[in-house]
Design a protein around this motif. Structure first.
Motif, mmCIF file in Angstrom:
data_model
loop_
_atom_site.group_PDB
_atom_site.id
_atom_site.type_symbol
_atom_site.label_atom_id
_atom_site.label_comp_id
_atom_site.label_asym_id
_atom_site.label_seq_id
_atom_site.Cartn_x
_atom_site.Cartn_y
_atom_site.Cartn_z
ATOM 1 N N VAL A 8 67.591 30.958 74.995
ATOM 2 C CA VAL A 8 68.129 30.614 76.305
ATOM 3 C C VAL A 8 67.114 29.713 76.994
ATOM 4 N N GLY A 9 67.546 28.528 77.365
ATOM 5 C CA GLY A 9 66.610 27.594 77.977
ATOM 6 C C GLY A 9 67.319 26.509 78.750
ATOM 7 N N THR A 10 66.528 25.649 79.339
ATOM 8 C CA THR A 10 67.068 24.526 80.109
ATOM 9 C C THR A 10 67.330 23.347 79.184
ATOM 10 N N GLY A 37 47.267 18.962 70.761
ATOM 11 C CA GLY A 37 48.641 18.955 71.246
ATOM 12 C C GLY A 37 49.261 17.570 71.237
ATOM 13 N N TYR A 38 50.518 17.502 70.823
ATOM 14 C CA TYR A 38 51.228 16.224 70.728
ATOM 15 C C TYR A 38 52.296 16.081 71.807
ATOM 16 N N ALA A 66 62.196 21.699 80.062
ATOM 17 C CA ALA A 66 63.363 21.755 79.177
ATOM 18 C C ALA A 66 62.960 22.175 77.768
ATOM 19 N N SER A 67 63.825 22.973 77.119
ATOM 20 C CA SER A 67 63.554 23.421 75.747
ATOM 21 C C SER A 67 64.705 23.114 74.798
ATOM 22 N N GLY A 92 57.588 21.750 74.190
ATOM 23 C CA GLY A 92 58.350 22.925 74.599
ATOM 24 C C GLY A 92 59.760 23.029 74.055
ATOM 25 N N PHE A 93 60.180 22.089 73.219
ATOM 26 C CA PHE A 93 61.555 22.117 72.708
ATOM 27 C C PHE A 93 61.683 23.067 71.521
#
Length: 208
Positions: A8-10, A37-38, A66-67, A92-93
């Motif tokens: 569940v995500g944006t 981190g990229y 957003a994910s 974060g996806f």
């Protein structure tokens, strides 16, 4: 890697076709250690203006949390760089929804816990329309292969083996080990049916 069955995500929409891996992470950033981190490199050149400032109108910039990404056809085409998947994950996806994907990108995505959810062009267009006014909450369920956004419920495709890997957090070795009993049974049957095909041990008529 941890498995998951529902996310569940944006969700945000980037309804563009042919977003390739060089757009997802330009080659000039490939020498950066993954430990750094990229996420900041994701779609770097599309998200910034000529002065390298973030474009406030670009969908990903309007919702940094957003994910879930709804995209166009042929997402992740181009080179086989796995860093394209790293960039999405580090930003974060966890889910990309599109009508089609680059084959190598999709395999790399699954191996890193990112779902390439394939939908029809019509469904992708409908979801993008729902998100046209801004990001919205979306639920993606692997067990039922369904996407829920408000009152809209649609189906997506993902290979059975890929779904199993994502739910269990498995890699290719884990997926193979899940068939260990069948592999062992085949080995034993083959040994009995064709002992001549097995390397002979010293002092034995046939391999044992």
């Amino acid at each position: 890697m941890p498995g998951w069955s529902e996310h569940v995500g944006t969700a945000v929409a980037l309804p563009r076709d042919n977003i390739d891996t060089d757009q997802l992470i330009p080659a000039r950033f490939m020498s950066t250690p993954r430990a750094q981190g990229y996420g900041n490199f994701l779609l770097h050149d599309l998200r910034r203006d000529a002065h390298d400032a973030l474009d406030e109108t670009f969908p990903l910039n309007t919702c940094p949390d957003a994910s879930i990404l709804v995209a166009g056809r042929n997402f992740g085409s181009g080179s086989s760089r796995e860093a394209a998947v790293y960039a999405l994950l580090d930003a974060g996806f966890r889910v990309v929804i599109a009508p089609s994907f680059g084959d190598i990108f999709a395999a790399n995505a699954v191996n890193n816990g990112l779902l390439p959810a394939q939908v029809t062009p019509e469904v992708a267009a409908d979801l993008a329309e729902l998100l046209a006014s801004g990001p919205r909450e979306m639920t993606v369920t692997l067990e039922s292969r369904e996407i829920l956004c408000g009152a809209t419920r649609v189906s997506f495709d993902v290979k059975d083996g890929w779904r199993t890997k994502l739910i269990n957090g498995w890699d290719d070795i884990d997926l193979t080990l899940d068939h260990a009993a069948r592999i062992a049974a085949f080995r034993d049957d083959r040994r009995s049916a064709a002992p001549w095909a097995w390397p002979r041990r010293p002092g034995a008529q046939y391999a044992r």
